[in-house]
Each structure stands twice: as structure tokens, then as C-alpha cells.
Design an enzyme around this catalytic site. Structure first.
Site, PDB file in Angstrom:
ATOM      1  N   ASP A  63     120.269  85.597  23.201  1.00 43.51           N
ATOM      2  CA  ASP A  63     120.543  84.008  22.958  1.00 43.51           C
ATOM      3  C   ASP A  63     120.618  83.325  24.401  1.00 43.51           C
ATOM      4  O   ASP A  63     121.368  83.715  24.991  1.00 43.51           O
ATOM      5  CB  ASP A  63     121.629  83.987  22.472  1.00 43.51           C
ATOM      6  N   ASN A  90     109.605  81.297  26.803  1.00 41.23           N
ATOM      7  CA  ASN A  90     109.335  80.765  25.599  1.00 41.23           C
ATOM      8  C   ASN A  90     110.223  80.045  24.721  1.00 41.23           C
ATOM      9  O   ASN A  90     110.123  78.831  24.056  1.00 41.23           O
ATOM     10  CB  ASN A  90     108.363  81.739  24.723  1.00 41.23           C
ATOM     11  N   TYR A 174     112.668  65.882  24.197  1.00 37.40           N
ATOM     12  CA  TYR A 174     111.934  66.911  24.295  1.00 37.40           C
ATOM     13  C   TYR A 174     110.834  66.802  25.343  1.00 37.40           C
ATOM     14  O   TYR A 174     110.749  67.983  26.207  1.00 37.40           O
ATOM     15  CB  TYR A 174     111.035  67.335  23.177  1.00 37.40           C
ATOM     16  N   LYS A 178     110.340  68.964  29.038  1.00 40.31           N
ATOM     17  CA  LYS A 178     109.153  69.967  29.385  1.00 40.31           C
ATOM     18  C   LYS A 178     108.993  69.505  30.857  1.00 40.31           C
ATOM     19  O   LYS A 178     108.450  70.404  31.767  1.00 40.31           O
ATOM     20  CB  LYS A 178     108.175  69.640  28.458  1.00 40.31           C
TER      21      LYS A 178
END
Length: 257
Positions: A63, A90, A174, A178
């Protein structure tokens, strides 16, 4: 086992991570051993069974939001393999309602915008950075080198593409996370020139992050292609790049930072 290429894929039991595990395991049955990072060993066991239980895949409880879990995973890799040749960062989240207007919902409960940004950055950026740092000694021990680190990003994190007129996706928590992941990739490519470090956009795929319908064009297996190409490149492979699947297996389709 230490003569094999040891690969860790975080969030490897579902979506693009699962497909990356599947492709690398199938393409390299005797030379690569794949560690399927999974928050739950039960989910990892289920995913392994769905793959047909290949002998070159092992679930690894990890985790990335837990320092204790990271420490335990690093210790297990060190004791079992003594090195890590490839890290595919990922694991990530878009917040439960990808693309929805605020206030979004996380885990079925309405959250404030601050809470959503904190959650998404905590997983995508902070946890990814902490994990990569913790694994650095094992990556330095990659043999034969160089170590390869792949950050799964998104074209939505490309500031150059966005200001040039790319369509607006109402998920700035989001998208900006990134962009920060891209910086981590660029950072490690500079401070670890002996490694091969690259950011990859897997493309628009039907995964648990979004509401995209599943079809041949959006199948998560397509999202594994570019990352696997980078894993397969030799010691002189590219580093410091940001790309997605393209006609050129060496350079891919280059994305502006």
C-alpha cells in the site's frame, strides 16, 4: 532468481497495472520475475489466478500510502532478491468521480475540494515519491544495470499540450497531480543519470479510474504497451522522456512536457 530481471509494478492487480504484469510475464517467461504490487494479498491471489498462475509472477503486499507497508515491501524485496531492476510506478487515483464537478465524492461520501486534492496528491505524487526514494538502494543494486523507472502519467498532465488548446477535462486535481508526477520523472532522470527514467501516458483506457466504456480500442491492455517497450529497451535505452504508444518503439509518440 537474482540472475533474473526483477520487476515491481505497483497497483498490479487491476487495470493497466494488471495488463502490464500480464504482458511482461508472457513476453519474458524465463528471464523476468514480476512482483505484482497489491494492497491486498487476497486481491493479488485472485489476479494471479486470473492470469493462469504463471510461475514468474508473485503478489507483493504494498500500500504505497503506508510507510509501514512500503518498509515491509522493501525489506521483502531486499531479503528475497537483493536488488530491483525495474520499477513501474502505476498505482494512482483520480478521485472517485473522475471528471465530475466539485464537490466530488470519495468512497461514497461528499468531500471538500481541499480533501479531494489532498487525497489525489497524497496517492499520485507523495506516495509515489516516498516509494521511489525507499527503493533507491535496491534500484542502485540493479544487475545487470541500468535500473529502469517508469512513471505512469497522462497527457492530461502535459502543460504544453493543455495551453496549446487540448480539451478541458474537469478533473484538475488529477491533471495537475500528473504534471507533478512528470516532474518526479524528470527529477530522477537528472539526479540518477545512470538509471533509465521515463514518464508514460497509457492513453484513454477503461479502468477503475473513469467511466470509459470497454471495447477493443479502450481495453487496458493497450495501456501496457509503451511501458513494456521501455522495460524491453537495452542499457542504452531512452531516459528523461515523456511519451505514449506510437509507431516508433524506441521513442514512442513524444508528448510535450
Amino acid at each position: 532468481m537474482t540472475s533474473k530481471t526483477i520487476v515491481l509494478i505497483t497497483g498490479g492487480n487491476a487495470g493497466i497495472g494488471y495488463e502490464t504484469v500480464a504482458k511482461l510475464a508472457a513476453d519474458h517467461p524465463s528471464t523476468h520475475h514480476i512482483l505484482m504490487g497489491t494492497r491486498s494479498l487476497a486481491k493479488g491471489a485472485s489476479a494471479l489466478k486470473a492470469l493462469g498462475s504463471p510461475s514468474n509472477v508473485s503478489p507483493l503486499e504494498l500500500d504505497i500510502t503506508s510507510d509501514a507497508s512500503i518498509a515491509a515491501a522493501v525489506s521483502q524485496i531486499k531479503e528475497t532478491y537483493g536488488k530491483l531492476d525495474v520499477l513501474v510506478n502505476n498505482a494512482g487515483t483520480a478521485g472517485a468521480n473522475f471528471g465530475d464537478v466539485v464537490p466530488p465524492s470519495l468512497h461514497g461520501k461528499d468531500k471538500t475540494l481541499r480533501e479531494v486534492y489532498t487525497h489525489v496528491y497524497g496517492v499520485n505524487v507523495i506516495s509515489t515519491a516516498v516509494l521511489t526514494d525507499a527503493l533507491t538502494p535496491l534500484l542502485d543494486a540493479a544487475s545487470p544495470g541500468p535500473a529502469k523507472v517508469i512513471f505512469i502519467s497522462s497527457t492530461l498532465g502535459s502543460i504544453g499540450t493543455f495551453v496549446a488548446g487540448y480539451h478541458i477535462v474537469q478533473c484538475p486535481w488529477y491533471n495537475s497531480s500528473k504534471a507533478a508526477v512528470n516532474y518526479l520523472s524528470a527529477w530522477y532522470s537528472r539526479v540518477k543519470p545512470e538509471w533509465r527514467v521515463n514518464a508514460v501516458c497509457p492513453g484513454l483506457n477503461a479502468t477503475g479510474l473513469n467511466h470509459v466504456p470497454l471495447n477493443e480500442e479502450t481495453h487496458p491492455k493497450n495501456g501496457a504497451v509503451r511501458a513494456c517497450e521501455l522495460v524491453d529497451q537495452g542499457a542504452e535505452g531512452v531516459t528523461g522522456t515523456y511519451s505514449r504508444r506510437g509507431l516508433d518503439k524506441e521513442s514512442g509518440d513524444v508528448i510535450p512536457w
